[in-house]
Design an enzyme around this catalytic site. Structure first.
Site, PDB file in Angstrom:
ATOM      1  CE  LYS A  13      -2.258  -0.954   3.848  1.00 23.72           C
ATOM      2  NZ  LYS A  13      -1.699  -2.282   4.207  1.00 23.72           N
ATOM      3  NE  ARG A  88      -4.239  -1.679  10.590  1.00 20.68           N
ATOM      4  CZ  ARG A  88      -3.226  -1.092   9.994  1.00 20.68           C
ATOM      5  NH1 ARG A  88      -3.344   0.106   9.495  1.00 20.68           N
ATOM      6  NH2 ARG A  88      -2.099  -1.728   9.869  1.00 20.68           N
ATOM      7  NE  ARG A 127       7.304  -3.567   6.131  1.00 22.21           N
ATOM      8  CZ  ARG A 127       6.032  -3.208   6.246  1.00 22.21           C
ATOM      9  NH1 ARG A 127       5.309  -2.966   5.168  1.00 22.21           N
ATOM     10  NH2 ARG A 127       5.461  -3.127   7.431  1.00 22.21           N
ATOM     11  NE  ARG A 154       6.450  -1.127  10.856  1.00 22.07           N
ATOM     12  CZ  ARG A 154       5.311  -1.109  10.166  1.00 22.07           C
ATOM     13  NH1 ARG A 154       5.260  -0.507   8.996  1.00 22.07           N
ATOM     14  NH2 ARG A 154       4.241  -1.692  10.630  1.00 22.07           N
ATOM     15  NE  ARG A 165       2.096  -5.529  11.421  1.00 25.18           N
ATOM     16  CZ  ARG A 165       3.148  -5.534  10.606  1.00 25.18           C
ATOM     17  NH1 ARG A 165       4.174  -6.300  10.865  1.00 25.18           N
ATOM     18  NH2 ARG A 165       3.153  -4.765   9.553  1.00 25.18           N
TER      19      ARG A 165
HETATM   20  P1  ADP Z   1       1.078  -2.402   8.389  1.00 23.01           P
HETATM   21  O1  ADP Z   1       0.007  -2.050   7.406  1.00 23.01           O
HETATM   22  O2  ADP Z   1       2.370  -2.729   7.740  1.00 23.01           O
HETATM   23  O3  ADP Z   1       0.661  -3.362   9.452  1.00 23.01           O
HETATM   24  P2  ADP Z   1       0.930   0.266   9.562  1.00 23.01           P
HETATM   25  O4  ADP Z   1       2.151   1.080   9.466  1.00 23.01           O
HETATM   26  O5  ADP Z   1      -0.244   0.645   8.751  1.00 23.01           O
HETATM   27  O6  ADP Z   1       1.435  -1.177   9.238  1.00 23.01           O
HETATM   28  O7  ADP Z   1       0.452   0.137  11.088  1.00 23.01           O
HETATM   29  C1  ADP Z   1       1.313  -0.265  12.130  1.00 23.01           C
HETATM   30  C2  ADP Z   1       0.533  -0.376  13.427  1.00 23.01           C
HETATM   31  O8  ADP Z   1      -0.023   0.907  13.769  1.00 23.01           O
HETATM   32  C3  ADP Z   1      -0.663  -1.320  13.408  1.00 23.01           C
HETATM   33  O9  ADP Z   1      -0.307  -2.655  13.655  1.00 23.01           O
HETATM   34  C4  ADP Z   1      -1.536  -0.723  14.520  1.00 23.01           C
HETATM   35  O10 ADP Z   1      -1.061  -1.072  15.799  1.00 23.01           O
HETATM   36  C5  ADP Z   1      -1.325   0.763  14.341  1.00 23.01           C
HETATM   37  N1  ADP Z   1      -2.342   1.362  13.446  1.00 23.01           N
HETATM   38  C6  ADP Z   1      -2.104   1.938  12.228  1.00 23.01           C
HETATM   39  N2  ADP Z   1      -3.256   2.383  11.675  1.00 23.01           N
HETATM   40  C7  ADP Z   1      -4.243   2.089  12.557  1.00 23.01           C
HETATM   41  C8  ADP Z   1      -5.655   2.276  12.566  1.00 23.01           C
HETATM   42  N3  ADP Z   1      -6.308   2.855  11.528  1.00 23.01           N
HETATM   43  N4  ADP Z   1      -6.347   1.844  13.650  1.00 23.01           N
HETATM   44  C9  ADP Z   1      -5.725   1.265  14.692  1.00 23.01           C
HETATM   45  N5  ADP Z   1      -4.415   1.041  14.742  1.00 23.01           N
HETATM   46  C10 ADP Z   1      -3.652   1.445  13.700  1.00 23.01           C
END
Ligand code: ADP
Ligand code: ZN
Length: 208
Positions: A13, A88, A127, A154, A165
């Site tokens: 994404k 999400r 990654r 990360r 996740r």
């Molecule tokens: P990825 O899509 O690679 O899992 P992100 O960078 O989008 O990673 O998100 C990392 C973390 O940040 C998630 O696992 C969650 O804990 C938190 N997070 C990100 N966006 C949201 C959201 N919209 N609602 C709740 N938690 C979020």
């Protein structure tokens, strides 16, 4: 152009968002990047969010929703935006719709970058992410090609957390595919191809 990006963690994404930003000059709103910046700055929000993120769980809706609301008001988001990592879950999607309606705006597309779970696990465990700008690349890259920053793994890209996740994605986020299909704005691309090929499809789907 107002777009929501959907897809499992590691589906690519962020990469597609970056390309759209470069071509269309719209704002990239990544809740993951915003949350990681808050953690790094040790702000109140960062302190509250950190334990959820490290565990691979969703940060509570009210924290994330406030962050997004604020970001949508910023000048650079007025011409259009790409939301990456938000919504999400269904509650976040419903809130987004009502926030946008209150601003007299709406979503043009929900773009699903579709990748099978097997591919995801491999991608995420190899990654690396730029500490300064959030750019992602395979483990062989140790200096950020975009800004020269340091690449690191990360905490939530470690094997224990990746499965968690993916489970969270499957149970809480995947239902949004049907949500947006029901609103007739769902567009799908096969994300298991080189990023440029994926982007060619993305472009074709968005510029009709
Ligand atoms: P990825 O899509 O690679 O899992 P992100 O960078 O989008 O990673 O998100 C990392 C973390 O940040 C998630 O696992 C969650 O804990 C938190 N997070 C990100 N966006 C949201 C959201 N919209 N609602 C709740 N938690 C979020
Ligand atoms: Zn960088």
């Amino acid at each position: 152009m107002n777009i929501v990006l959907l897809g499992a963690p590691g589906a690519g994404k962020g990469t597609q968002a970056q390309k759209l930003v470069e071509e269309f000059g719209i704002a990239h709103i990544s809740t993951g990047d915003l949350l990681r910046a808050a953690v790094k700055a040790q702000s109140e929000l960062g302190l509250q969010a950190k334990s959820y993120m490290d565990a691979g769980k969703l940060v509570p809706d009210e924290l994330v929703i406030n962050l997004v609301k604020e970001r949508l008001q910023a000048d650079d988001a007025q011409e259009g935006f790409i939301l990456d990592g938000f919504p999400r879950n269904t509650a976040q999607a419903v809130t987004l719709d009502s926030e946008l309606a209150a601003m007299d705006r709406n979503l043009d597309a929900a773009l699903l970058v579709d990748v099978k779970p097997e591919v995801i696990v491999n991608r995420l465990s190899s990654r690396r992410t730029c500490r300064s700008c959030g750019y992602t690349a395979p483990a062989s890259v140790d200096v950020c090609p975009r800004c020269g920053g340091e690449m690191y793994q990360r905490d939530d890209d470690k094997p224990e957390t990746i499965q968690k996740r993916l489970d969270v994605y499957q149970t809480q986020t995947a239902p949004l595919v049907e949500y947006y299909r029901g609103h007739s704005i769902l567009k799908e691309v096969d994300g298991d191809r080189p990023a440029d090929e994926v982007y060619a499809d993305v472009r074709a789907l968005l510029t009709v």
